[in-house]
Design a protein around this motif. Structure first.
Motif, PDB file in Angstrom:
ATOM      1  N   UNK A 112       0.869  -1.138   0.139  1.00  7.66           N
ATOM      2  CA  UNK A 112      -0.185  -0.079   0.019  1.00  7.66           C
ATOM      3  C   UNK A 112       0.879   0.934  -0.001  1.00  7.66           C
ATOM      4  N   UNK A 154      -4.302   1.888  -0.269  1.00  5.54           N
ATOM      5  CA  UNK A 154      -5.150   2.627   0.792  1.00  5.54           C
ATOM      6  C   UNK A 154      -4.717   3.966   0.903  1.00  5.54           C
ATOM      7  N   UNK A 205       4.963   1.907   9.708  1.00 11.47           N
ATOM      8  CA  UNK A 205       4.749   1.923  11.024  1.00 11.47           C
ATOM      9  C   UNK A 205       5.722   0.890  11.927  1.00 11.47           C
ATOM     10  N   UNK A 219      -5.606   3.994  15.056  1.00  9.84           N
ATOM     11  CA  UNK A 219      -6.282   3.021  14.214  1.00  9.84           C
ATOM     12  C   UNK A 219      -5.357   1.662  14.265  1.00  9.84           C
ATOM     13  N   UNK A 220      -5.752   0.716  13.719  1.00  8.92           N
ATOM     14  CA  UNK A 220      -4.964  -0.587  13.903  1.00  8.92           C
ATOM     15  C   UNK A 220      -5.035  -1.263  12.486  1.00  8.92           C
ATOM     16  N   UNK A 221      -4.428  -2.363  12.329  1.00  7.42           N
ATOM     17  CA  UNK A 221      -4.299  -3.091  10.987  1.00  7.42           C
ATOM     18  C   UNK A 221      -3.637  -2.135   9.989  1.00  7.42           C
ATOM     19  N   UNK A 222      -4.026  -2.328   8.730  1.00  7.11           N
ATOM     20  CA  UNK A 222      -3.285  -1.653   7.700  1.00  7.11           C
ATOM     21  C   UNK A 222      -3.947  -0.252   7.665  1.00  7.11           C
ATOM     22  N   UNK A 275      -3.329   1.905  10.467  1.00  6.88           N
ATOM     23  CA  UNK A 275      -2.651   2.476  11.365  1.00  6.88           C
ATOM     24  C   UNK A 275      -1.763   3.443  10.928  1.00  6.88           C
TER      25      UNK A 275
END
Lengths: 533, 447
Positions: free
Chosen positions: A119, A154, A175, A196-199, A201
């Motif tokens: 991404x 993203x 990250x 936020x979290x996952x992809x 973040x």
């Protein structure tokens, strides 16, 4: 010393060291993003994964995975070993570690690299990190395949203002949390964290805050990719055009080791950044020190002046000699500078003591300022210790004492190496003559009868002694600007015109003379001939 | 072997069955009285004999875990209860908290005593409102009776229990992420070592146990560890006692059933669950929570090792649900809450549902999981939308393989294993989406 095997090679380690640390000391770079030798271990990037042989007599831990046989059109059960992050893995005597030599490790690294770029906007052409980006380097070394994910990446916030110095691009961010850990652990200001979290973040600044501690530019330097960029450097230069010289920071008496990044084509310095030195600054520098490079090109004295009017160097030297010659040596004061190198100070001292007979020594310096217990010292001069040391057993008096002496009429002539003094300079108007060697067009130069342009630390090699007494060489980056010359050469030229020949033709000659003279006076000024060739 | 028990469930469904009075009437708070008469070391030994395999999914022996706690020192020890039950398809712990909370309280007192802890935190998933309410009420009741506090049951050993609520993250069910969350930090798994027994909650020695694991401990002290273990048909595999079995999805009687360990999937689905809904054929079953691989109903197992010889050649539905039997068979017992799918289910949509969950819940710490889970979901989404390609389908198992084992915690594997299992067993369905179009599919997750 205990050792382990890395790709078949013996690597020694000290107890408590991790595999990546020991490998680094042995000159082997295990690829990594999140690991930084000066920060805590996060082990989140997974780039430094290695394969570790199981303890003797035990089977390796294998994981169930799949392969696909396209011809038969069926999946086949496969196994892969559980890999370990070498940044977290403590080295153990006799351990067998495979890095480059393991197919599983190669595949894992290529996979991590592919995932990191999944991404990522791949906007290298407009990214300041291009040319010194881990993503680029490791893509070549560990992946070098086309991107398989062809869809829209993203979208995340871009060009976010984090504070006075830093801009953040969340799409480029991997990250790794280096900036977060740096702020918390080194700058002692936990102003950054993840949201936020996952992809999805991304790094954020604490609500109500800006990234505005004294070490914000370090977040950009620890960032292995182009997520954090420095406002000072953004869109100014492409790093592959820059060359680096090994300099010493001039911002305070800590003497942080640094690189001056300059473009040889336009003889311009673009960046000042930390250079590792475990004894002095480890991996860090403060914002003030890093931005101090801008003085190299700002407010410089680039041509000599006589009574405030421009002159050529020859005329100015003649005038200086005329003013200083045959002066009553009791009335002549010499001012050394805590902002100049040992070389400059020593040359001026020689001129004053041996050729002019002056005994009144003073030291010009920047006033003290704020300090912290990280790197920033209250003494804002890079060479207070060195300038004091060259004087030997009679340390120089303060600049304000000189002003008092001038006011009381004890001093009528002054020969000075300039510094950014902040005292009230009005007593200087009582002087019969003021000869100043100055890098900048500051108060002392403006008040001078004769001002001679001296090269800044970026333009000449020099030695600086920090507050702990470490003598450190600083290399020149660019050529002397304007008509400026190293102050030690100017001092030599005045001496020559006084009829006192000096044997200094090169810096090495000069440094040899400095050392032998200093040694004779029982002083160690640590100037090494050829140290920074 | 189907053997129903009611140690934990005897008060389920009864009016006020969750109260202290009802619990004591059913023999509650007797195990703890016995345990407090013993030395803490003896309590640990007795628990070891019971062979309680951790009920949270990893199946680690409870007594063994307790024995890893260091000797008492000036550092406080903590017992932390993992009540962040969030695994899709798993809903057993909440029944204990809602209908038998005192069993957990009693287990906590025993656990604290065994491990030198005076403080116990129960970390409850935020969405479980009734569980929190019942736990709070149970703690108040136990305090009022003097069972909690300075001198539980007359023994000078202070025990206090606090309920801490989560904030809605699946990852906080991972024990070290849970500890971070408990401390008020971002819920991300920690690096191990150090393990919680060395440095857990607030940097102190800590044991994290699942709700059901602790709730069954009082029974161990009523029956005796060995006797409890022998209730299980897998006592010889050190997989003892009884446990809660859940079954959900396309069965006639979904729910939680307490049985002796040794139950098979076939018994769970057909005897306890009443068979597949509408008596349709079985498409597949996930044995214990969504992170476990899916199995076809006619899979034959082959478990390496002499101990398992009796099970080889049998259908996966006919081997006892045990930690080691399922691990040996290349599967995972997990939380022992099976998800049943009839042939009316579109497995592509089922996987999409799972991959959406894992993408959303990945904490984002490690690269392979953070990016890989998103990639897996993307590929399935495209296939479901009719935009998938064979090239992407061929990459799918590689993505999941690359996630496997490459992350700090087990979440990555938990997302990759179902992905690998679905693609392996139902590849034809995925190909059908790509080759014949998404419009021709049943697109059904329910009946």
């Amino acid at each position: 010393m205990p050792s382990f095997k890395l790709d078949g090679r013996d690597v020694e380690f000290s107890p408590g060291e991790t595999v990546i640390e020991a490998a680094r000391k042995a000159g082997v770079d295990i690829p990594h993003y999140c690991w930084h030798p000066g920060l805590s271990v996060a082990a989140n990037c997974r780039m430094c994964l290695v394969e570790v042989g199981p303890p003797p007599g035990r089977p390796a831990l294998m994981l169930n995975v799949l392969e696909y046989d396209a011809e038969k059109g069926e999946y086949i059960d496969a196994k892969k070993p559980k890999l370990q992050p070498s940044c977290q893995l403590g080295a153990v005597e006799g351990m067998e570690v495979k890095s480059e030599s393991s197919e599983h490790v190669k595949r894992a690294r290529a996979a991590v690299q592919e995932m990191l770029l999944l991404n990522h906007p791949v906007d290298c052409p407009i990214c300041d990190q291009a040319g010194e980006c881990r993503l680029q380097d490791y893509w070549l070394e560990h992946q070098s395949t086309d991107k398989r994910m062809k869809d829209e990446t993203i979208r995340k916030p871009k060009a976010q203002d984090f504070g006075p110095t830093i801009v953040y691009d969340a799409e480029r961010c991997i990250v790794c949390t280096r900036c977060i850990r740096f702020s918390e652990e080194i700058a002692k200001d936990p102003v950054l964290d993840l949201r936020d979290r996952g992809n999805l973040a991304e790094v954020v600044v604490a609500p109500g805050r800006e990234l505005d501690h004294d070490y914000t530019l370090m977040t950009e330097h620890v960032c292995p990719v182009g997520a954090l960029t420095a406002k000072d450097f953004r869109f100014k230069a492409r790093v592959w055009f820059l060359r680096s010289s090994q300099s010493i920071c001039q911002g305070c008496s800590t003497g942080c080791n640094a690189f001056l990044d300059y473009d040889p084509r336009d003889q311009t310095v673009y960046r000042h950044r930390p250079r590792e030195n475990a004894e002095v600054n480890k991996f860090w520098m403060c914002d003030k020190g890093m931005l101090d490079y801008r003085r190299i090109h700002e407010n410089r004295l680039l041509e000599p002046t006589i009574s405030g009017k421009s002159a050529d160097v020859g005329a100015a030297l003649e005038k200086a000699v005329e003013l200083l010659k045959d002066v009553d040596s009791d009335k002549l004061a010499v001012v050394l500078s805590a902002q100049h190198s040992n070389e400059d100070n020593f040359a001026l001292l020689t001129l004053a003591q041996e050729h002019l007979g002056s005994k009144a020594l003073f030291l010009a310096a920047r006033p003290s300022g704020p300090a912290d217990d990280i790197l920033i010292n209250a003494d804002k001069n890079p060479n207070t210790a060195g300038a004091t040391a060259v004087c030997g057993s009679t340390p120089p008096k303060s600049f304000s004492e000189l002003l008092t002496a001038i006011g009381s009429g004890k001093i009528s002539h002054v020969l000075a190496l300039s510094a950014d003094v902040e005292e009230d300079l009005s007593p200087l108007s009582d002087l019969k003559a003021l000869v100043v060697l100055s890098t900048h067009d500051v108060g002392l130069a403006k008040a001078a009868t004769v001002a001679l342009p001296a090269s800044s630390w970026a333009e000449c090699d020099g030695t600086f002694v920090n507050e702990k007494g470490a003598s450190q060489a600083s290399e020149s980056a660019i050529k002397p600007q304007g008509a400026s010359r190293p102050a030690w050469k100017l001092a030599g030229a005045i001496g020559m015109r006084l009829g006192k020949s000096t044997p200094w033709k090169s810096l090495d000659d000069f440094r040899g003379a400095v050392n032998s003279d200093a040694a004779a006076a029982g002083v160690d000024v640590g100037v090494q001939p050829g140290a920074s060739a | 072997m189907l053997k129903r028990t009611d140690y934990l469930t005897k008060n389920y469904g009864k009016p006020d069955g969750w109260t202290l009075a009802a619990y004591e009437a059913g023999g509650g708070y007797r195990g703890v009285r016995k345990a407090l008469m013993m030395s803490p070391g003896a309590v640990v030994e007795e628990t070891k004999k019971a062979h309680i395999r951790g009920r949270g999914g990893a199946g680690f022996d409870c007594g063994m875990k307790w024995s890893f706690m260091p000797k008492p020192s000036d550092k406080p020890h903590y017992l932390v209860v993992n009540a962040d039950e969030g695994e899709p398809g798993t809903f057993k712990d909440r029944t204990i908290m809602e209908q038998n909370p005192h069993a957990l309280i009693e287990g906590c007192i025993i656990g604290c005593y065994a491990m030198g802890a005076h403080t116990c935190y129960i970390y409850v998933r935020d969405e479980l409102h009734l569980s929190k309410e019942r736990l709070w009420a149970a703690i108040e009741e136990a305090k009022a009776k003097g069972y909690l506090g300075q001198r539980p049951f007359g023994k000078t050993y202070e025990v206090n229990i606090f309920v801490h609520t989560g904030a809605g993250a699946y990852i906080c069910g991972e024990e070290t992420a849970l500890l971070n969350s408990l401390e008020g930090k971002r819920g991300q798994p920690r690096l191990k070592p150090p393990f919680p027994a060395q440095s857990g909650a607030f940097g102190m020695p800590t044991t994290v146990n699942n709700v059901e694991t602790l709730a069954i401990v009082p029974t161990v002290f009523q029956l005796g560890g060995d006797a409890f273990s022998k209730l299980s048909a897998l006592h010889h595999l050190n997989d003892g006692g009884t446990r809660l079995f859940g079954v959900s999805g396309h069965v006639k009687k979904p729910g939680v059933y307490e049985c002796a360990v040794g139950l098979t999937l076939r018994e769970l689905i057909f005897d306890l669950g009443g068979g597949v809904l509408d008596d349709r054929p079985l498409l597949g079953v996930v044995p214990g929570g969504s992170s476990c691989p899916v199995h076809l109903p006619d899979e034959i197992v082959n478990i390496p090792g002499e101990r398992f010889e009796a099970y080889n050649g049998k259908c996966i539905l006919d081997i006892p649900l045990g930690v080691d039997t399922f691990r040996g068979a290349g599967s995972m017992l997990g939380t022992c809450c099976a998800i049943v799918m009839s042939d009316a289910v579109d497995p592509v949509l089922a996987l999409q549902n799972l991959m959406h969950f894992y993408r959303d819940e990945s904490c984002g710490q490690c690269t392979p999981c953070r990016e890989g889970c998103g990639w897996l979901e993307r590929v399935v989404n495209k296939i479901v939308a009719g935009e998938g390609t064979m090239a992407e389908l061929d990459q799918f198992h590689e993505i999941a393989t690359n996630i496997t084992g490459s992350t700090i915690c087990a979440f990555g594997d938990g997302a990759a294993q179902p992905a690998l299992a679905f693609i392996r067993r139902y590849r034809k369905n995925f190909e059908d989406y790509i080759n014949n179009g998404a419009a021709t599919q049943t697109r059904s997750l329910s009946l």
